[in-house]
Scaffold this active site. Sequence first.
Site, short mmCIF file in Angstrom:
data_model
loop_
_atom_site.label_atom_id
_atom_site.label_comp_id
_atom_site.label_asym_id
_atom_site.label_seq_id
_atom_site.Cartn_x
_atom_site.Cartn_y
_atom_site.Cartn_z
N SER A 42 151.74 -17.10 12.05
CA SER A 42 151.30 -17.62 13.34
C SER A 42 152.22 -17.24 14.49
O SER A 42 151.82 -17.36 15.65
CB SER A 42 151.17 -19.14 13.27
OG SER A 42 152.44 -19.76 13.16
N LYS A 119 156.60 -23.12 16.59
CA LYS A 119 155.74 -22.56 17.63
C LYS A 119 156.57 -22.37 18.90
O LYS A 119 157.72 -22.77 18.99
CB LYS A 119 154.56 -23.48 17.95
CG LYS A 119 153.72 -23.91 16.75
CD LYS A 119 152.87 -22.80 16.17
CE LYS A 119 152.06 -23.30 14.98
NZ LYS A 119 151.29 -22.21 14.33
#
Length: 278
Positions: A42, A119
């Site tokens: 991701s 993230k």
Amino acid sequence: MAEQAKSGNAIWETIKTIVYALLIAGVFRTLFFQPFWIPSGSMKPTLLIGDFLFVNKMAYGYSYASCPSLIIPSVGLDVDAEDICGWMGGDNTRLLGGEPERGDVIVFRHPVSGRDYIKRLIGLPGDKIQIKDGVVYINGTEAKQTPDGTFTEIAEPQGPQRLRPRCENGPVGVGGTCEKTRMIETLPSGVSHEILNIGNQSTDNTGVYTVPEGHYFFMGDNRDNSSDSRVPQVAGGVGYVPYENLIGRADRIMFSSAGRSMLFFWTWRGDRFFKAVN
């Protein structure tokens, strides 16, 4: 009898040494740095599956999330940070708290599952975030994207989970070249980083997210292959992340393994030793 006493003392000293070592390791991991191995794609191309890094826990101070979780399914061990330090949580504050900066790459606890995620911080408390045609707007200001060629990788299972990469030029057979458009995104603060595009999907066009006070909005750099704040928690996403759920900032990759285990040294990537996380 004397020999038995010596033997007993030696065993006891060994046990004490192990206990002390574990305590010291626990304190070090709680207060300073936590090891983290990237399990998914991701955050490509910033972080690859198999990157091994240490998370700087001193960057934002300490909360219940700073306590380590000990999860080893093979032996039935499942001790969560909340089991140890849950008494510190609930008020969304931190001890010696520091403010994260937009663009930081951060490890945090998922607000529902409690699992660790990594993230990039896009939205600060009070920000209004919207995505239009894959472009991020922060408080009405465009985070400009500049073309930066093509990111390529081999279309094959990656990491211990044997995840297959998604490709913009897909479907691609095993062993083929998987391609994604690479862009340089520049946030209003001036921070620039690489992002990837795979194709059009629902999260490329969203309504306006208003980040609540004491919360943050995160996105993965591999924009079309990331479960993040664009999807609310009730729909299986990350949603807004409370301040107390931050664990630390990712500053530097120590080494990286392209194989199924970080112990397979022959699969280590030679160009990622001590690489800064930007």
